[in-house]
Design an enzyme around this catalytic site. Structure first.
Site, PDB file in Angstrom:
ATOM      1  N   SER A  29      -4.061   2.659   5.846  1.00 51.33           N
ATOM      2  CA  SER A  29      -3.285   1.633   5.153  1.00 51.33           C
ATOM      3  C   SER A  29      -2.213   1.090   6.088  1.00 51.33           C
ATOM      4  O   SER A  29      -1.307   1.816   6.509  1.00 51.33           O
ATOM      5  CB  SER A  29      -2.629   2.220   3.901  1.00 51.33           C
ATOM      6  OG  SER A  29      -1.743   1.261   3.378  1.00 51.33           O
TER       7      SER A  29
ATOM      8  N   HIS B 195      -6.077  -4.973  -1.029  1.00 48.02           N
ATOM      9  CA  HIS B 195      -5.713  -4.404  -2.330  1.00 48.02           C
ATOM     10  C   HIS B 195      -4.563  -5.232  -2.898  1.00 48.02           C
ATOM     11  O   HIS B 195      -3.436  -5.132  -2.428  1.00 48.02           O
ATOM     12  CB  HIS B 195      -5.294  -2.937  -2.093  1.00 48.02           C
ATOM     13  CG  HIS B 195      -4.798  -2.227  -3.307  1.00 48.02           C
ATOM     14  ND1 HIS B 195      -4.135  -1.010  -3.237  1.00 48.02           N
ATOM     15  CD2 HIS B 195      -4.874  -2.534  -4.630  1.00 48.02           C
ATOM     16  CE1 HIS B 195      -3.823  -0.608  -4.452  1.00 48.02           C
ATOM     17  NE2 HIS B 195      -4.244  -1.511  -5.315  1.00 48.02           N
TER      18      HIS B 195
ATOM     19  N   MET C  21      -6.430   4.802  -8.095  1.00 50.57           N
ATOM     20  CA  MET C  21      -5.083   5.065  -7.583  1.00 50.57           C
ATOM     21  C   MET C  21      -4.736   6.525  -7.845  1.00 50.57           C
ATOM     22  O   MET C  21      -4.726   6.979  -8.988  1.00 50.57           O
ATOM     23  CB  MET C  21      -4.055   4.156  -8.271  1.00 50.57           C
ATOM     24  CG  MET C  21      -4.181   2.683  -7.944  1.00 50.57           C
ATOM     25  SD  MET C  21      -4.242   2.299  -6.176  1.00 50.57           S
ATOM     26  CE  MET C  21      -2.686   2.990  -5.597  1.00 50.57           C
TER      27      MET C  21
ATOM     28  N   ASP D 298      -2.309  -3.731   1.783  1.00 47.61           N
ATOM     29  CA  ASP D 298      -1.650  -3.713   0.471  1.00 47.61           C
ATOM     30  C   ASP D 298      -0.761  -4.935   0.287  1.00 47.61           C
ATOM     31  O   ASP D 298       0.222  -5.110   1.007  1.00 47.61           O
ATOM     32  CB  ASP D 298      -0.778  -2.452   0.357  1.00 47.61           C
ATOM     33  CG  ASP D 298      -1.623  -1.197   0.273  1.00 47.61           C
ATOM     34  OD1 ASP D 298      -2.464  -1.113  -0.631  1.00 47.61           O
ATOM     35  OD2 ASP D 298      -1.435  -0.303   1.122  1.00 47.61           O
TER      36      ASP D 298
ATOM     37  N   MET E 236       1.754  -6.710  -2.292  1.00 45.88           N
ATOM     38  CA  MET E 236       2.572  -6.438  -3.489  1.00 45.88           C
ATOM     39  C   MET E 236       3.486  -7.618  -3.768  1.00 45.88           C
ATOM     40  O   MET E 236       4.049  -8.187  -2.831  1.00 45.88           O
ATOM     41  CB  MET E 236       3.441  -5.201  -3.247  1.00 45.88           C
ATOM     42  CG  MET E 236       2.665  -3.966  -2.851  1.00 45.88           C
ATOM     43  SD  MET E 236       3.795  -2.611  -2.508  1.00 45.88           S
ATOM     44  CE  MET E 236       2.637  -1.358  -1.956  1.00 45.88           C
TER      45      MET E 236
ATOM     46  N   ASP F 200      -6.951   5.965  -3.302  1.00 45.74           N
ATOM     47  CA  ASP F 200      -5.782   5.369  -2.646  1.00 45.74           C
ATOM     48  C   ASP F 200      -4.494   6.053  -3.088  1.00 45.74           C
ATOM     49  O   ASP F 200      -4.090   5.934  -4.245  1.00 45.74           O
ATOM     50  CB  ASP F 200      -5.738   3.870  -2.973  1.00 45.74           C
ATOM     51  CG  ASP F 200      -4.686   3.127  -2.181  1.00 45.74           C
ATOM     52  OD1 ASP F 200      -4.067   3.725  -1.272  1.00 45.74           O
ATOM     53  OD2 ASP F 200      -4.489   1.930  -2.471  1.00 45.74           O
TER      54      ASP F 200
ATOM     55  N   MET G 192      -1.859  -5.985  -5.428  1.00 40.15           N
ATOM     56  CA  MET G 192      -1.016  -5.442  -6.497  1.00 40.15           C
ATOM     57  C   MET G 192      -0.128  -6.586  -6.966  1.00 40.15           C
ATOM     58  O   MET G 192       1.082  -6.604  -6.739  1.00 40.15           O
ATOM     59  CB  MET G 192      -0.202  -4.257  -5.966  1.00 40.15           C
ATOM     60  CG  MET G 192      -1.054  -3.006  -5.812  1.00 40.15           C
ATOM     61  SD  MET G 192      -0.326  -1.803  -4.700  1.00 40.15           S
ATOM     62  CE  MET G 192      -1.017  -2.395  -3.154  1.00 40.15           C
TER      63      MET G 192
ATOM     64  N   HIS H 269      -7.068  -1.145   5.457  1.00 36.59           N
ATOM     65  CA  HIS H 269      -6.640  -1.299   4.061  1.00 36.59           C
ATOM     66  C   HIS H 269      -5.310  -2.054   4.060  1.00 36.59           C
ATOM     67  O   HIS H 269      -4.340  -1.636   4.701  1.00 36.59           O
ATOM     68  CB  HIS H 269      -6.491   0.076   3.403  1.00 36.59           C
ATOM     69  CG  HIS H 269      -6.131   0.010   1.949  1.00 36.59           C
ATOM     70  ND1 HIS H 269      -7.072  -0.174   0.955  1.00 36.59           N
ATOM     71  CD2 HIS H 269      -4.929   0.085   1.321  1.00 36.59           C
ATOM     72  CE1 HIS H 269      -6.469  -0.197  -0.227  1.00 36.59           C
ATOM     73  NE2 HIS H 269      -5.164  -0.049  -0.036  1.00 36.59           N
TER      74      HIS H 269
HETATM   75  C1  DX5 Z   1       0.239   2.288  -2.706  1.00 34.92           C
HETATM   76  C2  DX5 Z   1      -0.754   1.622  -1.800  1.00 34.92           C
HETATM   77  C3  DX5 Z   1      -1.405   2.553  -0.855  1.00 34.92           C
HETATM   78  C4  DX5 Z   1      -0.457   3.180   0.123  1.00 34.92           C
HETATM   79  C5  DX5 Z   1      -1.005   4.533   0.464  1.00 34.92           C
HETATM   80  O1  DX5 Z   1       0.665   1.390  -3.654  1.00 34.92           O
HETATM   81  O2  DX5 Z   1      -1.790   1.014  -2.556  1.00 34.92           O
HETATM   82  O3  DX5 Z   1      -2.491   1.928  -0.170  1.00 34.92           O
HETATM   83  O4  DX5 Z   1      -0.300   2.433   1.304  1.00 34.92           O
HETATM   84  O5  DX5 Z   1      -0.081   5.194   1.234  1.00 34.92           O
HETATM   85  P1  DX5 Z   1      -0.066   6.770   1.383  1.00 34.92           P
HETATM   86  O6  DX5 Z   1      -1.357   7.169   2.034  1.00 34.92           O
HETATM   87  O7  DX5 Z   1       1.138   7.006   2.251  1.00 34.92           O
HETATM   88  O8  DX5 Z   1       0.073   7.361   0.007  1.00 34.92           O
HETATM   89 ZN    ZN Z   2      -3.637   0.332  -1.464  1.00 34.71          ZN
END
Ligand code: DX5
Ligand code: ZN
Length: 220
Positions: free
Chosen positions: A9, A67, A138, A36, A38, A176, A69, A34
């Protein structure tokens, strides 16, 4: 899928050395990127947005797994395709018309993913599983890296695998949040196909070696 994939990630990368960290993933044994995204509304955090993804995609040589969010992801499906996403995952909890959203993602030529928050039951996918390329379970509450793994995830992987098999779907399972060498093998044995790992990779002394070691553990 015969071997479990690792998707580092980028959220846990050093954003002041982003190209270095992308090259590290390119030349490592990792399988995917990956990413993220947000929005500060669906989750209580803002990560990074379109210009950053565009620049990541310029350098990345592996599958880009995005991903989202964010609320109302339908607004940005073609945008993320144009930015370089290969897989686009939306949250079950953010989609009023999930079936329509999945069709729209596939119409853009991307694989369609659905992420489930820890409180969201697998059975809610009974009527859509055949339309989903990837389910992202998740294993932490989304919004932040570095949180601890929720143990109930193992049971969810088993329930999801059962649903996929029963419906004859070809959906793959991604996990994840909080993935480390302590839970990776058990997750793969339960049926996980892709493991996202942020902090465990990037906060380690030698991220390249951490990825190689994870892959070796999964192949054992
Ligand atoms: C959390 C993200 C994850 C995050 C995982 O909201 O969707 O992808 O980056 O990070 P770790 O592996 O540190 O839990
Ligand atoms: Zn993620």
């Amino acid at each position: 899928m015969s071997h479990t994939l690792i998707a580092p990630s980028v959220l846990a990368a050093d954003f002041a050395n982003l190209q270095r960290d992308i090259e590290m993933i390119n030349s490592s044994d990792a399988d995917w990127f990956h990413i993220d995204i947000m929005d500060g509304v669906f989750v209580p955090n803002i990560s990074f947005g379109m210009p950053v993804l565009r620049d990541i995609a310029k350098h990345a040589t592996k599958t880009i797994d995005v991903h989202l969010m964010i609320v109302d992801p339908d607004r940005y499906i073609s945008t993320f395709k144009n930015l370089g996403a290969d897989i686009l995952t939306v949250h079950y909890e953010a989609c009023t018309h999930l079936h329509r959203t999945l069709q729209a993602i596939k119409a853009e030529g991307m694989k369609a993913g659905v992420a489930l928050n820890p409180h969201t039951n697998i059975s809610l996918l009974e009527d859509t599983i055949q339309d989903i390329d990837l389910v992202c379970l998740m294993s932490v509450n989304p919004g932040f890296g570095g949180q601890s793994f929720i143990e109930n995830t193992y049971d969810k992987v088993i329930a999801l695998k059962e649903l996929i098999n029963r419906k004859g779907a070809s959906t793959i399972i991604e996990i994840d949040g909080g993935v480390t060498s302590k839970n990776a093998k058990q997750l793969a044995d339960a049926g996980a196909d892709v493991l996202v790992a942020g902090s465990y990779v990037f906060k380690s002394e030698d991220p390249t070696k951490t990825i190689t070691d994870l892959k070796a553990l999964l192949a054992s």
